[in-house]
Design a protein around this motif. Structure first.
Motif: not given
Length: 280
Positions: A119-129
């Motif tokens: 789940i953390a990966q999804t949130e961090l990828e969103s921030l990274f975008a």
């Protein structure tokens, strides 16, 4: 009129409770009561009133934020059910206010701390975008990729970090680890061969190069690297442990015993062992 700023918390809470009983479920009054409970260090009671506020007024953003803060405190206090409740509250908030990057960042960090890496990966990828240049974010996302066994993706991020910060030894070692797990060990060997000459004080680089050389079956080169690591950090038992292992596999028992003694000396520096100052 109720003075919500009064220092007499007990009186304010009593007035708010009476007002709610008299007027019925008012979001403003319930939110004020939740705030007061949180202020005096009763997050469980605060959370209950934040939740009631949200039930009456589903888009009461400050009640969501107060609820998140209360649940965070309950997690810190060791409340068993608070972790799942906090995750659900974060998710509900971000469904309604998806552009709040600060809350999304807090949520991602909380997930990492709780080892909820997928789940953390999804949130961090969103921030990274939103923020592709943020080095701290890239390192954290690379860490989560590694935890999720996406080593190539982690290596790509870390390679970018190294281009901007080429002297960062911990990042370099993380990058090497990702290459090794991506079946690119020959590439990591070449990088370490150069790095061990460039970072002349780093025992970690010398140790990593020794490991890479050993994997490539370059035994003498590995031993040289481990000796160099031992010189660079005289208190580290690991170079001696690795040398002892190599000599034992070769059947050179005397050298293996000697290096095991050197390793034990460093594992337990108070215990004086013989031959600790012989030349490597």
């Amino acid at each position: 009129f109720i003075d919500h700023t009064s220092q007499d918390d007990r009186a304010v809470i009593s007035h708010l409770q009476q007002a709610i009983r008299a007027t019925g479920p008012s979001p403003e009054l319930m939110f004020a009561l939740a705030q007061r409970y949180f202020h005096i260090g009763l997050p469980e009671l605060a959370e209950g009133w934040y939740q009631r506020t949200i039930q009456i007024q589903p888009l009461h953003e400050r009640a969501y934020l107060g609820s998140i803060a209360s649940l965070e405190q309950l997690v810190q206090d060791g409340e068993k059910n608070a972790v799942e409740q906090l995750i659900e509250r974060y998710k509900a908030y971000l469904e309604r206010w998806p552009d709040n990057r600060n809350i999304r960042r807090e949520y991602a960090l909380f997930l990492v701390k709780q080892e909820r890496f997928e789940i953390a990966q999804t949130e961090l990828e969103s921030l990274f975008a939103w923020d592709v240049t943020n080095m701290t974010l890239r390192r954290l996302l690379a860490y989560v990729y590694r935890k999720n066994r996406r080593y190539r993706d982690a290596a790509i991020l870390l390679k970018g970090v190294l281009k901007e910060d080429p002297q960062n030894i911990p990042v370099l070692l993380e990058f090497i680890g990702c290459l090794d797990r991506s079946n690119m060990k020959q590439y990591s060997y070449t990088i370490l061969e150069k790095a061990v000459k460039h970072f002349k004080q780093s025992s970690e680089i010398a140790l990593a190069f020794g490991d890479a050389a050993y994997r490539e079956k370059k035994i003498e080169l590995a031993l040289d690297a481990y000796r160099e690591a031992a010189v660079r950090n005289t208190k580290d038992p690991r170079p001696y442990q690795r040398m002892a292992l190599i000599y034992r596999k070769q059947g050179i028992i005397e050298m293996a015993d000697r290096y095991e003694n050197e390793a034990k000396l460093r594992e337990n520096p108070k215990k004086k062992l013989p031959n600790s100052k012989k030349k490597l």
